[in-house]
Write a protein that holds these residues in place. Sequence first.
Motif, PDB file in Angstrom:
ATOM      1  N   TYR A  22      -5.167  18.999 -23.361  1.00 27.35           N
ATOM      2  CA  TYR A  22      -4.027  18.479 -22.612  1.00 27.35           C
ATOM      3  C   TYR A  22      -4.500  18.074 -21.222  1.00 27.35           C
ATOM      4  N   PHE A  23      -3.911  17.019 -20.678  1.00 34.27           N
ATOM      5  CA  PHE A  23      -4.432  16.500 -19.419  1.00 34.27           C
ATOM      6  C   PHE A  23      -3.348  15.829 -18.587  1.00 34.27           C
ATOM      7  N   SER A  24      -3.651  15.699 -17.304  1.00 34.46           N
ATOM      8  CA  SER A  24      -2.882  14.907 -16.355  1.00 34.46           C
ATOM      9  C   SER A  24      -3.903  14.270 -15.422  1.00 34.46           C
ATOM     10  N   LYS A  25      -3.980  12.926 -15.431  1.00 35.52           N
ATOM     11  CA  LYS A  25      -5.006  12.229 -14.661  1.00 35.52           C
ATOM     12  C   LYS A  25      -4.406  10.997 -14.008  1.00 35.52           C
ATOM     13  N   GLY A  26      -4.465  10.958 -12.683  1.00 41.05           N
ATOM     14  CA  GLY A  26      -3.957   9.797 -11.975  1.00 41.05           C
ATOM     15  C   GLY A  26      -2.499   9.547 -12.301  1.00 41.05           C
ATOM     16  N   MET A  27      -2.200   8.322 -12.725  1.00 40.24           N
ATOM     17  CA  MET A  27      -0.824   7.975 -13.086  1.00 40.24           C
ATOM     18  C   MET A  27      -0.501   8.302 -14.536  1.00 40.24           C
ATOM     19  N   ASP A  28      -1.500   8.751 -15.290  1.00 32.84           N
ATOM     20  CA  ASP A  28      -1.252   9.303 -16.624  1.00 32.84           C
ATOM     21  C   ASP A  28      -0.873  10.770 -16.434  1.00 32.84           C
ATOM     22  N   PHE A  29       0.419  11.033 -16.275  1.00 32.20           N
ATOM     23  CA  PHE A  29       0.815  12.342 -15.762  1.00 32.20           C
ATOM     24  C   PHE A  29       0.958  13.419 -16.821  1.00 32.20           C
ATOM     25  N   LEU A  30       1.036  13.068 -18.096  1.00 30.67           N
ATOM     26  CA  LEU A  30       1.147  14.091 -19.137  1.00 30.67           C
ATOM     27  C   LEU A  30       0.610  13.524 -20.433  1.00 30.67           C
ATOM     28  N   GLY A  31      -0.463  14.128 -20.977  1.00 28.69           N
ATOM     29  CA  GLY A  31      -1.059  13.585 -22.191  1.00 28.69           C
ATOM     30  C   GLY A  31      -1.788  14.620 -23.000  1.00 28.69           C
ATOM     31  N   ALA A  32      -2.223  14.204 -24.181  1.00 32.16           N
ATOM     32  CA  ALA A  32      -2.972  15.079 -25.083  1.00 32.16           C
ATOM     33  C   ALA A  32      -4.002  14.258 -25.835  1.00 32.16           C
ATOM     34  N   TYR A  33      -5.161  14.874 -26.078  1.00 32.81           N
ATOM     35  CA  TYR A  33      -6.230  14.239 -26.847  1.00 32.81           C
ATOM     36  C   TYR A  33      -6.128  14.636 -28.317  1.00 32.81           C
ATOM     37  N   LEU A  34      -6.347  13.675 -29.182  1.00 30.95           N
ATOM     38  CA  LEU A  34      -6.589  13.969 -30.585  1.00 30.95           C
ATOM     39  C   LEU A  34      -8.071  14.217 -30.803  1.00 30.95           C
ATOM     40  N   ALA A  35      -8.893  13.540 -30.009  1.00 31.46           N
ATOM     41  CA  ALA A  35     -10.343  13.744 -30.013  1.00 31.46           C
ATOM     42  C   ALA A  35     -10.826  13.619 -28.578  1.00 31.46           C
ATOM     43  N   ASN A  36     -11.756  14.494 -28.181  1.00 38.23           N
ATOM     44  CA  ASN A  36     -12.247  14.477 -26.806  1.00 38.23           C
ATOM     45  C   ASN A  36     -13.650  15.069 -26.771  1.00 38.23           C
ATOM     46  N   VAL A  89       0.859  -1.180   0.000  1.00 35.84           N
ATOM     47  CA  VAL A  89       0.000   0.000   0.000  1.00 35.84           C
ATOM     48  C   VAL A  89       0.899   1.235   0.000  1.00 35.84           C
ATOM     49  N   PHE A  90       0.591   2.198  -0.854  1.00 36.73           N
ATOM     50  CA  PHE A  90       1.356   3.442  -0.794  1.00 36.73           C
ATOM     51  C   PHE A  90       0.462   4.636  -1.118  1.00 36.73           C
ATOM     52  N   PRO A  91       0.769   5.800  -0.525  1.00 39.94           N
ATOM     53  CA  PRO A  91      -0.008   7.017  -0.793  1.00 39.94           C
ATOM     54  C   PRO A  91       0.376   7.592  -2.143  1.00 39.94           C
ATOM     55  N   TRP A  92      -0.571   8.290  -2.734  1.00 42.15           N
ATOM     56  CA  TRP A  92      -0.337   8.888  -4.038  1.00 42.15           C
ATOM     57  C   TRP A  92      -1.085  10.208  -4.104  1.00 42.15           C
ATOM     58  N   ILE A  93      -0.898  10.926  -5.185  1.00 45.22           N
ATOM     59  CA  ILE A  93      -1.639  12.157  -5.443  1.00 45.22           C
ATOM     60  C   ILE A  93      -2.567  11.905  -6.626  1.00 45.22           C
ATOM     61  N   ASP A  94      -3.863  12.014  -6.398  1.00 46.15           N
ATOM     62  CA  ASP A  94      -4.822  11.856  -7.488  1.00 46.15           C
ATOM     63  C   ASP A  94      -5.128  13.239  -8.056  1.00 46.15           C
ATOM     64  N   GLN A  95      -5.076  13.352  -9.349  1.00 45.15           N
ATOM     65  CA  GLN A  95      -5.345  14.634  -9.982  1.00 45.15           C
ATOM     66  C   GLN A  95      -6.152  14.419 -11.265  1.00 45.15           C
ATOM     67  N   GLU A  96      -6.951  15.395 -11.579  1.00 49.49           N
ATOM     68  CA  GLU A  96      -7.698  15.406 -12.839  1.00 49.49           C
ATOM     69  C   GLU A  96      -7.611  16.826 -13.389  1.00 49.49           C
ATOM     70  N   ILE A  97      -6.648  17.036 -14.252  1.00 43.88           N
ATOM     71  CA  ILE A  97      -6.355  18.359 -14.774  1.00 43.88           C
ATOM     72  C   ILE A  97      -6.495  18.357 -16.292  1.00 43.88           C
ATOM     73  N   GLU A  98      -7.239  19.304 -16.822  1.00 43.92           N
ATOM     74  CA  GLU A  98      -7.361  19.466 -18.273  1.00 43.92           C
ATOM     75  C   GLU A  98      -7.170  20.930 -18.647  1.00 43.92           C
ATOM     76  N   TYR A  99      -6.588  21.133 -19.812  1.00 42.18           N
ATOM     77  CA  TYR A  99      -6.431  22.475 -20.348  1.00 42.18           C
ATOM     78  C   TYR A  99      -6.994  22.504 -21.759  1.00 42.18           C
ATOM     79  N   LYS A 100      -8.037  23.331 -21.935  1.00 43.90           N
ATOM     80  CA  LYS A 100      -8.715  23.479 -23.214  1.00 43.90           C
ATOM     81  C   LYS A 100      -9.215  22.148 -23.776  1.00 43.90           C
ATOM     82  N   HIS A 101      -9.566  21.213 -22.888  1.00 46.01           N
ATOM     83  CA  HIS A 101     -10.063  19.895 -23.287  1.00 46.01           C
ATOM     84  C   HIS A 101      -9.093  19.172 -24.221  1.00 46.01           C
TER      85      HIS A 101
END
Length: 264
Positions: A74-88, A60-72
């Motif tokens: 670019y995103f950072s969600k959970g362990m997906d820390f840096l991403g971009a949508y082609l369609a959203n 068991v380990f502590p983590w930081i949960d986040q749900e961040i989007e910019y202009k629908h």
Amino acid sequence: MLSLRALPRFALACLLALTSSIAAAQTMPAAGAEPSDWSIAVGPSVYVAPKYPGAKSSFVFPWIDQEIEYKHRYFSKGMDFLGAYLANDDTWQVGGNFQFDPTWRHVHDDARLNGLGNVNATVRAKAFAQYTVSFLTLSTDAEQDILGNRQGLIANADVYASAPLGRWLFSLGSGVSWTNGQYMRTFFGVNGGQSAASGLPVFATHAGVRDIHFNAIVTCKLDDRWTANGSLTVARLRGDAADSPITQRRQQTTAMASLTYRFR
């Protein structure tokens, strides 16, 4: 390369980076102003997983949960820390991201592992596609180890149904995970040298289905700011993963719980 001891420092670094982003973007828009380009929710979480693939015990380990989007886009969600949508949109979510994968195996995790060598946690490059129609969602992704930690490629296919109930949202589904030969050799194979050092029999592995799994996800919107989240995945190892002499338990359970605060 990340290890169990490095996780708290890694989580703290993530928190500091997120805090900086929030500080730059958290001012609420004035009345009548255009809606913000940002969507930000962050909070503490706890993650429970097998010590290593095929293990009978968990960590068991502590983590930081986040749900961040910019202009629908670019995103950072959970362990997906840096991403971009082609369609959203409401039907399609297609894109790619970098993902922290907290899967490792260290010889001190179990006496049976002596002689097998350590496998460190890694970062993966991930491509994904998700299609939603009515209450049904179909998703698939492929995740490749990019740090050279011998964790190979994982491909997942899932289907799940979602049902809102007041402030609650429930999702249930199932799926399958396939892994390439490198992943299977790293976590489930035993070569001649490892066999001599560990006493385990030589075991050759091949690419194939690693597991069939069941997913349950629940979200509760406590108020306009706070949201509680939980997820549970119960997987059943198959093929070489199930038959490996390294595997102690074929049923593998992973869980996560978090409480997030929405800044905007």
